[in-house]
Design an enzyme around this catalytic site. Structure first.
Site, PDB file in Angstrom:
ATOM      1  N   GLU A 170      -9.990   0.703   5.572  1.00 59.19           N
ATOM      2  CA  GLU A 170     -10.765   1.918   5.824  1.00 59.19           C
ATOM      3  C   GLU A 170     -11.688   1.838   7.430  1.00 59.19           C
ATOM      4  O   GLU A 170     -12.903   1.991   7.433  1.00 59.19           O
ATOM      5  CB  GLU A 170     -11.904   2.126   4.792  1.00 59.19           C
ATOM      6  CG  GLU A 170     -11.133   2.535   3.533  1.00 59.19           C
ATOM      7  CD  GLU A 170     -12.123   2.645   2.241  1.00 59.19           C
ATOM      8  OE1 GLU A 170     -13.423   2.350   2.713  1.00 59.19           O
ATOM      9  OE2 GLU A 170     -11.623   2.986   1.274  1.00 59.19           O
ATOM     10  N   ASN A 216      -4.845  -0.640   5.258  1.00 58.00           N
ATOM     11  CA  ASN A 216      -5.008   0.033   4.197  1.00 58.00           C
ATOM     12  C   ASN A 216      -6.164   1.272   4.410  1.00 58.00           C
ATOM     13  O   ASN A 216      -7.314   0.955   4.863  1.00 58.00           O
ATOM     14  CB  ASN A 216      -5.398  -0.663   3.062  1.00 58.00           C
ATOM     15  CG  ASN A 216      -5.420  -0.139   1.596  1.00 58.00           C
ATOM     16  OD1 ASN A 216      -4.207   0.354   1.368  1.00 58.00           O
ATOM     17  ND2 ASN A 216      -6.446  -0.235   0.814  1.00 58.00           N
ATOM     18  N   HIS A 258      -6.344   8.255  -3.131  1.00 55.74           N
ATOM     19  CA  HIS A 258      -7.513   8.890  -4.067  1.00 55.74           C
ATOM     20  C   HIS A 258      -7.192  10.223  -3.841  1.00 55.74           C
ATOM     21  O   HIS A 258      -7.962  11.002  -2.671  1.00 55.74           O
ATOM     22  CB  HIS A 258      -8.661   8.226  -3.580  1.00 55.74           C
ATOM     23  CG  HIS A 258      -8.739   6.694  -3.914  1.00 55.74           C
ATOM     24  ND1 HIS A 258      -8.933   6.292  -5.174  1.00 55.74           N
ATOM     25  CD2 HIS A 258      -9.071   5.514  -2.921  1.00 55.74           C
ATOM     26  CE1 HIS A 258      -9.017   4.809  -4.911  1.00 55.74           C
ATOM     27  NE2 HIS A 258      -9.083   4.403  -3.828  1.00 55.74           N
ATOM     28  N   GLU A 289      -3.878   2.521  -4.202  1.00 53.31           N
ATOM     29  CA  GLU A 289      -4.844   2.881  -5.086  1.00 53.31           C
ATOM     30  C   GLU A 289      -5.027   4.431  -5.722  1.00 53.31           C
ATOM     31  O   GLU A 289      -6.299   4.981  -5.782  1.00 53.31           O
ATOM     32  CB  GLU A 289      -6.336   2.737  -4.082  1.00 53.31           C
ATOM     33  CG  GLU A 289      -6.230   1.327  -3.350  1.00 53.31           C
ATOM     34  CD  GLU A 289      -7.745   1.203  -2.600  1.00 53.31           C
ATOM     35  OE1 GLU A 289      -8.683   2.095  -3.014  1.00 53.31           O
ATOM     36  OE2 GLU A 289      -7.867   0.283  -1.966  1.00 53.31           O
ATOM     37  N   ASP A 291      -5.276   7.356  -7.777  1.00 52.72           N
ATOM     38  CA  ASP A 291      -5.732   8.111  -8.770  1.00 52.72           C
ATOM     39  C   ASP A 291      -6.058   9.513  -8.631  1.00 52.72           C
ATOM     40  O   ASP A 291      -6.283   9.958  -7.276  1.00 52.72           O
ATOM     41  CB  ASP A 291      -7.047   7.543  -9.592  1.00 52.72           C
ATOM     42  CG  ASP A 291      -8.159   7.182  -8.436  1.00 52.72           C
ATOM     43  OD1 ASP A 291      -8.296   7.681  -7.258  1.00 52.72           O
ATOM     44  OD2 ASP A 291      -9.244   6.390  -8.656  1.00 52.72           O
TER      45      ASP A 291
HETATM   46  C1  XIL Z   1     -14.199   0.465  -5.646  1.00 50.62           C
HETATM   47  C2  XIL Z   1     -14.256  -0.284  -7.011  1.00 50.62           C
HETATM   48  O1  XIL Z   1     -13.141   0.507  -7.901  1.00 50.62           O
HETATM   49  C3  XIL Z   1     -15.614   0.027  -7.747  1.00 50.62           C
HETATM   50  O2  XIL Z   1     -15.633  -0.675  -8.780  1.00 50.62           O
HETATM   51  C4  XIL Z   1     -16.556  -0.571  -6.686  1.00 50.62           C
HETATM   52  O3  XIL Z   1     -17.886  -0.471  -7.189  1.00 50.62           O
HETATM   53  C5  XIL Z   1     -16.374   0.098  -5.241  1.00 50.62           C
HETATM   54  O4  XIL Z   1     -15.131  -0.205  -4.710  1.00 50.62           O
HETATM   55  N1  XIL Z   1     -11.247   2.016  -1.518  1.00 50.62           N
HETATM   56  C6  XIL Z   1     -11.009   0.715  -1.853  1.00 50.62           C
HETATM   57  C7  XIL Z   1     -11.510   0.110  -2.877  1.00 50.62           C
HETATM   58  O5  XIL Z   1     -10.529   0.093  -0.949  1.00 50.62           O
HETATM   59  O6  XIL Z   1     -11.996  -1.296  -2.953  1.00 50.62           O
HETATM   60  C8  XIL Z   1     -12.710   0.787  -3.638  1.00 50.62           C
HETATM   61  O7  XIL Z   1     -12.901   0.180  -4.991  1.00 50.62           O
HETATM   62  C9  XIL Z   1     -12.305   2.179  -3.587  1.00 50.62           C
HETATM   63  C10 XIL Z   1     -12.195   2.702  -2.566  1.00 50.62           C
END
Ligand code: XIL
Length: 397
Positions: A170, A216, A258, A289, A291
């Site tokens: 990020e 990422n 996401h 990641e 969802d």
């Molecule tokens: C999130 C976790 O799922 C949570 O439990 C934590 O509180 C915050 O981080 N992008 C990422 C992940 O790269 O590491 C993040 O994970 C979600 C967004």
């Protein structure tokens, strides 16, 4: 060549399936792909299906289903939090490896490939580090040295055990940030300048010659205007191309995935096109990641099917878009969901105003949702000529 390889993979897959299938197929009882797991069906394409792992759930004696689904359905694992800097080095100079080691051991026992997450990110940094920089007690040269040491120490500890490392996470802003012209954002860019990105990849490579090194990020599923000033995918593409031109050892770009059902989102062909363009740079890709969350309206919370069903279907459709696009691109190596059950998902805790949820592929009682079935069907009804076995790049030196 491709076809031969596919046939060979197919033979191996069928043989494997024969071994794993509790009830062997016979003429009167044909092999039932729907009875297979995501894990088995993914490996038919050489595609690893992964999940983020919540250590509290993993260790909860009252929650055996969590461990069972984790072990059977997934061939890859990512630590949801325990490999982040604040977890690894809560106090300066003393690493607490316990939970991360436990995660790695559990994944190895399950025969899962590990995505290391994450080496350099602006969130979940230890307090001593951010405070030290803020109050001026840690200067620029020292900060760079601290980062070098962190990357080196963590990568060396798990050397040979990590398949893909998220080296930098990020680093790029969004159009809603200020200024709105896309730029390198966050703690590391502010204090070290964007050169930290190339440095981090080089340090990671020096510490582990075999891991695939990934950049990422989110909101990079598809190209937009093509102008890096407002198209984040284009910005990341240009960045990756620039790093490669400088000889930086970056092997892949991870697209977090996401998504939310309240947005317009993207279609399969757009996503496949983006993956192909990264592949043409010689890079691997992965969904890291995934969802797909939904607004928890009053109707959803009251259990109104007219509110719930369209959201479950829209969520499933988005899992489908990303997975199908990944299948279409042989350099898309893995498809990881960010938690597999609504019982343990970061979404309700993170997106609470207005409340969101329903983001994963199993409900809170571990019942597979429409999204799970859609993923399964995607893996079953795919093959040549458009879905071919995965092609993993060699780690770049
Ligand atoms: C999130 C976790 O799922 C949570 O439990 C934590 O509180 C915050 O981080 N992008 C990422 C992940 O790269 O590491 C993040 O994970 C979600 C967004």
């Amino acid at each position: 060549m491709m076809l031969r390889r596919w046939i060979a993979t197919g033979v191996v897959a069928v043989a494997t399936v024969g071994v794993l299938n509790a009830v062997p197929a016979a003429a009167d009882r044909p092999y039932d792909p729907a009875a297979q797991t995501l894990r088995t069906l993914g490996l038919r394409h050489g595609l690893y299906i992964g999940t983020a792992v919540d250590m509290a759930a993993l260790n909860d004696p009252a929650d055996p289903r969590y461990r069972e689904i984790l072990r059977t359905e997934f061939s890859s694992a990512t630590a949801e939090n325990v490999m982040k800097w604040e977890a690894l080095e809560p106090n300066r100079g003393s690493y607490d490896w316990g939970p991360a080691d436990q995660f790695v051991a559990a994944a190895q026992r399950n025969g899962q490939r590990i995505r290391g997450h994450v080496l350099v990110w602006h969130n979940q940094l230890p307090g001593w580090l951010t405070t030290g920089v803020e109050d001026g007690s840690i200067g620029t040269a020292e900060l760079r040295e601290i980062l070098r040491r962190h990357v080196t120490t963590v990568v060396k500890r798990y050397r040979g055990k990590i398949w893909q490392w998220d080296v930098v996470n990020e680093a790029v802003s969004d159009p809603w940030d200020t200024p709105s012209t896309l730029h390198y954002k966050g703690f590391w860019a502010r204090h070290l300048g964007p050169g930290y990105i190339a440095d981090a990849f080089r340090w990671a490579r020096a510490a582990d010659p075999t891991a695939l090194l990934f950049y990422n990020d989110y909101n990079i599923e598809a190209f937009g205007s093509g102008d890096p000033a407002d198209d984040k995918t284009q910005f990341v593409y240009d960045m990756a191309k620039g790093l490669l031109a400088q000889g930086v050892p970056i092997d892949g770009v991870g697209s977090q995935g996401h998504l939310g059902t309240q947005y317009g989102n993207v279609d399969t062909l757009q996503v496949a096109d983006a993956l192909r363009r990264f592949a043409r740079l010689g890079l691997a890709t992965a969904f890291t990641e995934v969802d797909v969350r939904s607004r928890m309206t009053d109707g959803v919370q009251a259990g109104d099917p007219e509110e719930i069903n369209p959201r479950l279907q829209a969520s499933a459709a988005n899992f489908h878009v990303l997975l199908q696009a990944c299948l279409a691109e042989p350099r898309c190596l893995s498809f990881t969901v960010w938690g597999f059950t609504d019982r343990h998902s970061w979404v309700p805790g993170w997106f609470d105003d207005p409340p969101e949820g329903l983001a994963t592929i199993y409900d809170e009682d571990y019942q597979p949702k429409r999204a799970y079935q859609v993923m399964k069907a995607d893996l079953i009804y795919a093959g040549p000529p458009y879905v071919l076995p995965r092609v993993a790049p060699k780690p770049r030196r």
